[in-house]
Design a protein around this motif. Structure first.
Motif, PDB file in Angstrom:
ATOM      1  N   SER A 355     -84.590   0.360  65.809  1.00  0.00           N
ATOM      2  CA  SER A 355     -85.265   0.633  64.537  1.00  0.00           C
ATOM      3  C   SER A 355     -85.339  -0.641  63.702  1.00  0.00           C
ATOM      4  O   SER A 355     -84.608  -1.602  63.947  1.00  0.00           O
ATOM      5  CB  SER A 355     -84.520   1.731  63.768  1.00  0.00           C
ATOM      6  N   LYS A 481     -89.577  11.398  57.137  1.00  0.00           N
ATOM      7  CA  LYS A 481     -90.750  11.524  58.005  1.00  0.00           C
ATOM      8  C   LYS A 481     -91.244  10.166  58.482  1.00  0.00           C
ATOM      9  O   LYS A 481     -91.778  10.039  59.593  1.00  0.00           O
ATOM     10  CB  LYS A 481     -91.875  12.272  57.287  1.00  0.00           C
ATOM     11  N   LEU A 482     -91.070   9.149  57.667  1.00  0.00           N
ATOM     12  CA  LEU A 482     -91.513   7.806  58.054  1.00  0.00           C
ATOM     13  C   LEU A 482     -90.837   7.355  59.349  1.00  0.00           C
ATOM     14  O   LEU A 482     -91.496   6.849  60.261  1.00  0.00           O
ATOM     15  CB  LEU A 482     -91.216   6.799  56.940  1.00  0.00           C
ATOM     16  N   TYR A 483     -89.515   7.538  59.429  1.00  0.00           N
ATOM     17  CA  TYR A 483     -88.828   7.122  60.652  1.00  0.00           C
ATOM     18  C   TYR A 483     -89.313   7.929  61.845  1.00  0.00           C
ATOM     19  O   TYR A 483     -89.584   7.378  62.917  1.00  0.00           O
ATOM     20  CB  TYR A 483     -87.311   7.271  60.509  1.00  0.00           C
ATOM     21  N   THR A 484     -89.434   9.254  61.663  1.00  0.00           N
ATOM     22  CA  THR A 484     -89.897  10.111  62.757  1.00  0.00           C
ATOM     23  C   THR A 484     -91.266   9.669  63.257  1.00  0.00           C
ATOM     24  O   THR A 484     -91.506   9.577  64.475  1.00  0.00           O
ATOM     25  CB  THR A 484     -89.964  11.578  62.290  1.00  0.00           C
ATOM     26  N   ASP A 485     -92.174   9.380  62.327  1.00  0.00           N
ATOM     27  CA  ASP A 485     -93.540   8.995  62.689  1.00  0.00           C
ATOM     28  C   ASP A 485     -93.606   7.602  63.311  1.00  0.00           C
ATOM     29  O   ASP A 485     -94.475   7.328  64.149  1.00  0.00           O
ATOM     30  CB  ASP A 485     -94.451   9.028  61.455  1.00  0.00           C
ATOM     31  N   LEU A 486     -92.693   6.705  62.923  1.00  0.00           N
ATOM     32  CA  LEU A 486     -92.784   5.301  63.344  1.00  0.00           C
ATOM     33  C   LEU A 486     -91.825   4.927  64.468  1.00  0.00           C
ATOM     34  O   LEU A 486     -91.859   3.790  64.942  1.00  0.00           O
ATOM     35  CB  LEU A 486     -92.510   4.394  62.134  1.00  0.00           C
ATOM     36  N   LYS A 487     -91.001   5.854  64.902  1.00  0.00           N
ATOM     37  CA  LYS A 487     -89.980   5.532  65.897  1.00  0.00           C
ATOM     38  C   LYS A 487     -90.576   4.924  67.164  1.00  0.00           C
ATOM     39  O   LYS A 487     -90.097   3.888  67.663  1.00  0.00           O
ATOM     40  CB  LYS A 487     -89.176   6.783  66.246  1.00  0.00           C
ATOM     41  N   THR A 489     -93.408   3.387  67.585  1.00  0.00           N
ATOM     42  CA  THR A 489     -93.950   2.053  67.300  1.00  0.00           C
ATOM     43  C   THR A 489     -92.834   1.036  67.129  1.00  0.00           C
ATOM     44  O   THR A 489     -92.932  -0.102  67.606  1.00  0.00           O
ATOM     45  CB  THR A 489     -94.818   2.097  66.025  1.00  0.00           C
TER      46      THR A 489
END
Length: 498
Positions: A355, A481-487, A489
């Motif tokens: 991350s 949600k940002l982490y979930t969506d960007l994991k 990437t």
């Protein structure tokens, strides 16, 4: 002169000695620092001899300041360190610290296996590159000659303990953070040792955290300016000691500490298991568990923010003061700006070394002060993520007892209260881990029961602003949600080396 005890906290950046009188009051302090080596990406090492010398200096400083030797000395120590030593306790290589991540691929593979789940359930230790289990697996695969030359694999506390008593012993708390220990049977786990490529005789003898000795070698006593019959209590890990030093003895009160990293912990009579979030279960003593989660990005992330946005290589106290003043001028939620603080990867509850940090929703109206406030909010959001994970698995937390250098900042502590919605209680101006080590010593020596220590005063309580809390509830949902969506990437960018 009144007799006193010394709590020694062996940390990542420094060793600190805190003098405590028999009433539990801190009366003096000494602190000595040492560097970290990062010779390659993922490597995080230290010279154990420098830490030993810092330990010696702390004791001799305190003897001089207090004008007498302490009645007893007890230990707190950072977890997860590994030092390969010979039969004389001499280091064969630099110490791998908790932050050493070279075994991340091994840890990831183990975590995705059935064996990993069994190891977690038996040891209570998250499957992660920080653990000695994964470090030993890496050494076995990559440093084969060193691995087989090693007489024992020990932690930094064991290194110092051997210097004092010429014997390899480890307390239950440090052992329970290795991934190699059975926290129910209180002995080394054969299956984990097989995975690491060792037998139990490559590890120290486990003892309870109240284990004590008073047979210091005369030559060492002379160096330390101590009496040979000075009581030494082996103590526990820094996290377990911090809970004790923060007066956290029940599951509905949690301790929250922020130093270089950060952690939230509750005290329980049984382990609290959550394999997905990897809640840790470390032993305070033979029957008491400290359960919780640690984040990588505490004060270290704040320092990066200040150095970057203030364009400074070195930070002074005035820089922190000015930064907090500017942060106070920005409303809760930073006008929509959100920061993911995963600059150094993340431990709980993500356990994701791939991350990374990021700012989201940048708008023209956002100023330097917005970025600083959003950065601090991001650190608090990460801790709130751990807190909510613990509450889902254990019981609701009604109060956070807080300690660490951050408690001097009214902006930071109020922000934390507003984000978590919990009452905060400042419980220790001095080092909670060192104080907790002293409380263990008092218990071991029969001086004062731990549960009779002074309660937290109401004057030190901080309560949440309900309006700000409602704002933060919405911001926290976006943060999650940002982490979930960007994991995906984040992992892709990490793997291609960008």
């Amino acid at each position: 002169m009144q007799p006193y005890l010394l709590g020694i906290d062996i940390g990542t950046g420094s060793t600190k000695a805190v003098a405590v009188d028999l009433n539990g009051n801190a009366t003096g302090i000494s602190q000595h620092y040492y560097p970290v080596k990062t010779p390659q990406p993922g490597y995080n090492e230290q010279d154990p001899e420098l830490i030993l010398q810092a330990f010696i200096s702390c004791i001799t400083d305190m003897v001089k300041k207090m004008e007498q030797a302490p009645f007893a000395i007890s230990f707190s120590s950072a977890m997860h360190s590994v030092i390969p030593v010979d039969s004389n306790g001499k280091a064969l290589a630099d110490m791998m610290t908790w932050a050493d991540a070279r075994s991340e691929n091994i840890a990831q593979k183990l975590r995705n296996s059935a064996a990993g789940q069994d190891i977690y359930k038996t040891s209570g230790t998250p499957i992660h590159a920080m653990t000695p289990l994964c470090k030993l697996m890496w050494l076995n695969e990559n440093e084969n000659e060193l691995f087989f030359l090693t007489h024992k694999f020990i932690s930094i506390k064991e290194y110092i303990w051997y210097y004092l008593f010429n014997e390899f012993q480890v307390d239950y708390a440090i052992a329970s953070a290795t991934g190699l220990f059975d926290i129910i049977k209180l002995d080394w786990n054969t299956e984990a040792c097989v995975l690491a490529g060792i037998t139990a005789d490559k590890l120290s003898t486990p003892v309870n955290t109240t284990y004590k000795r008073a047979d210091l070698k005369p030559t060492i006593a002379a160096i330390l300016q101590l009496n040979t019959d000075t009581h030494f209590i082996i103590g526990a890990s820094d996290g377990c000691c911090a809970n004790l030093g923060s007066f956290v003895t029940t599951a509905d009160v949690a301790s929250l500490t922020i130093g270089t990293s950060g952690a939230i912990r509750v005290t329980s009579m049984q382990p609290v298991y959550n394999y997905e979030a990897m809640i840790f279960n470390y032993l305070l003593n033979a029957s008491t568990f400290i359960c919780g989660g640690a984040v990588n990005n505490g004060g270290i992330a704040l320092n990066w923010l200040l150095k970057t946005f203030l364009n400074k290589n070195l930070l002074a106290h005035t820089d922190y003061d000015e930064a907090f003043k500017s942060i106070a001028t920005i409303p809760a939620g930073s006008d929509g700006l959100i920061f993911l603080p995963y600059l150094y990867g993340e431990r709980a509850p993500l356990w994701d070394t791939k991350s990374c940090g990021m700012f989201f929703n940048i708008k023209p109206q956002h100023t330097q002060a917005h970025f600083l406030r959003a950065g601090l909010e991001g650190i608090c959001f990460a801790l709130n993520d751990v807190l909510q994970t613990i509450e889902k698995t254990s019981t609701p937390v009604k109060q956070l007892n807080i300690s660490g250098g951050f408690i001097t900042s009214k902006v930071w502590t109020q922000m934390l209260a507003d984000i978590t919605g919990k009452k905060l209680a400042i419980v220790q101006q001095d080092d909670a881990s060192a104080i907790g080590a002293v409380f263990l010593a008092m218990d071991a020596l029969g001086l004062k029961p731990i549960d009779q220590q002074s309660p937290v005063s109401s004057a030190q309580n901080i309560v949440a602003d309900e309006v700000n809390h409602q704002t933060y509830i919405q911001s926290f949902l976006v943060f999650k949600k940002l982490y979930t969506d960007l994991k995906v990437t984040m992992h892709w960018v990490h793997d291609i080396g960008l």
